[in-house]
Design an enzyme around this catalytic site. Structure first.
Site, PDB file in Angstrom:
ATOM      1  N   ALA A   1       0.721  -1.071   0.113  1.00 56.32           N
ATOM      2  CA  ALA A   1       0.229  -0.123  -0.089  1.00 56.32           C
ATOM      3  C   ALA A   1       1.014   1.213  -0.006  1.00 56.32           C
ATOM      4  O   ALA A   1       0.720   2.202  -0.620  1.00 56.32           O
ATOM      5  CB  ALA A   1      -0.999   0.141   1.104  1.00 56.32           C
ATOM      6  N   ASP A   2       1.904   1.374   0.950  1.00 58.22           N
ATOM      7  CA  ASP A   2       2.848   2.499   0.815  1.00 58.22           C
ATOM      8  C   ASP A   2       3.441   2.793  -0.492  1.00 58.22           C
ATOM      9  O   ASP A   2       3.214   3.972  -0.892  1.00 58.22           O
ATOM     10  CB  ASP A   2       3.986   2.217   1.737  1.00 58.22           C
ATOM     11  CG  ASP A   2       3.311   2.584   3.274  1.00 58.22           C
ATOM     12  OD1 ASP A   2       2.325   2.780   3.689  1.00 58.22           O
ATOM     13  OD2 ASP A   2       4.262   2.093   4.309  1.00 58.22           O
ATOM     14  N   LEU A   3       3.822   1.679  -1.047  1.00 50.44           N
ATOM     15  CA  LEU A   3       4.659   1.998  -2.377  1.00 50.44           C
ATOM     16  C   LEU A   3       3.654   2.040  -3.472  1.00 50.44           C
ATOM     17  O   LEU A   3       3.770   2.919  -4.303  1.00 50.44           O
ATOM     18  CB  LEU A   3       5.323   0.584  -2.822  1.00 50.44           C
ATOM     19  CG  LEU A   3       6.413   0.020  -1.697  1.00 50.44           C
ATOM     20  CD1 LEU A   3       6.946  -1.236  -2.088  1.00 50.44           C
ATOM     21  CD2 LEU A   3       7.634   1.216  -1.908  1.00 50.44           C
TER      22      LEU A   3
END
Length: 348
Positions: A158-160
């Protein structure tokens, strides 16, 4: 492609720094605005998170609650093209650095707020991390073990994905600015970015993913090799399944293309036995010689020397002796992640 674009990066940890890393690889100048003691990622995982996502950037430390430092930051913003921030909603505004405060002074500024849940809504002010975005978006429900229990990923998808979506939106806003001269405000929620990947899955809202891609087909499956390694086979199209069957001299498997990979299926048992009769290296060579949508499942420490990376050069050894992964573009040079206060306003 982004040469001449200046980005002020107020973000921390991973999503924002990954977004600005992508912009930097495309040629933009990126200046990190850090707290006086440095952003927290400098101390996270022995500094590896910072080291992996901040090459070729510069750094300045400011106390954003200090009026003098606020004015210095404002001077930088006047010459910037893009501001990226990842504080909770309202924080930048409380410091006099919100978009509404800046848009009247800098009408061509592209301003991106990157948060977990967006600037508005019941969840917008809550603390959150990658695992939460994966859960709330529905993405985590697509990663289950055989018992149906969600599996905790070892990659912060999700962060990426949020960082990738932010860099995409910023580039689109810069293109718009070229056409009309006006800046933009981007409210980018990481959960939105992850949820946007479910366009096909949403066509099967009552099921668990796309039936043809759930790993339960003989021709679309992960197989174990003789030496307890793993190979992916994704021969969905008839020609690829035929190529595989021909190459292993098992034409009698052709009619079983879309049968389930489950106990009791004799052909599935035979395919498993075949993969377990040869080593991982044997199947790597087979995958390179046979056009059947097969690929080895490499470990992280094998990627740099893989055949694919030898040709594409995505992973390189840096001058400061770590491994760096390029994003969409390959920078013309590599500069180590900045030490704190390595950059002086006077030099600009």
């Amino acid at each position: 492609m982004l040469s001449g674009i200046k980005v002020l990066d107020f973000t921390q940890y991973l999503p924002g720094p990954y977004a600005t890393l992508r912009l930097r690889d495309l040629g933009a100048e990126v200046i990190k605005i850090e707290r006086p003691k440095g952003e927290p990622a400098r101390a996270l995982s022995d500094g590896k998170v910072f080291q992996g996502n901040n090459r070729n950037k510069e750094s300045l430390a400011f106390d954003l609650k200090n009026k003098t430092d606020q004015q210095k930051v404002m001077d930088l913003i006047h010459s910037a093209d893009v501001v990226v921030e990842s504080f909770r909603p309202g924080v930048m505004a409380s410091l006099g650095l919100g978009y509404e405060e800046l848009r009247h002074l800098h009408t061509s500024l592209v301003y991106c707020s990157l948060t977990g849940y967006g600037q508005t809504g019941e969840l917008s002010t809550l603390g959150s991390h990658d695992l939460n975005y994966m859960a709330l978006s529905g993405m985590l429900s697509q990663m289950k073990d055989e018992s149906g229990r969600p599996v905790h990923p070892t990659l912060t998808f999700a962060d990426l994905i949020g960082g990738l979506a932010a860099s995409e939106a910023i580039i689109a806003a810069l293109l718009k600015r070229e056409r009309d001269g006006q800046g933009s405000y981007i409210d980018l929620a990481i959960t939105d970015a992850v949820m946007s990947l479910l366009t096909t899955h949403m066509q099967y809202p009552q099921g668990n993913g796309v039936p043809e891609l759930d790993g339960n087909l003989i021709s679309y499956h992960i197989y174990e090799t003789k030496d307890q390694r793993f190979i992916s086979l994704a021969a969905l199209e008839p020609q690829f399944w035929s190529n595989f069957c021909d190459a292993v001299q098992k034409q009698e498997w052709l009619p079983h293309h879309f049968e389930k990979a489950e106990k009791g299926n004799q052909v599935y048992k035979e395919v498993c036995q075949l993969f377990q009769s040869r080593s991982f290296d044997d199947w790597v060579l087979f995958s390179q010689q046979t056009d059947c949508c097969m690929a080895p499942i490499y470990e992280i420490n094998e990627l740099k020397d893989s055949c694919y990376n030898q040709h594409r050069g995505m992973i390189v050894e840096s001058p400061w002796n770590d491994l760096q992964v390029f994003t969409a573009a390959r920078p013309s040079h590599l500069q180590a992640p900045p030490t704190l206060n390595s950059y002086s306003i006077n030099e600009k």
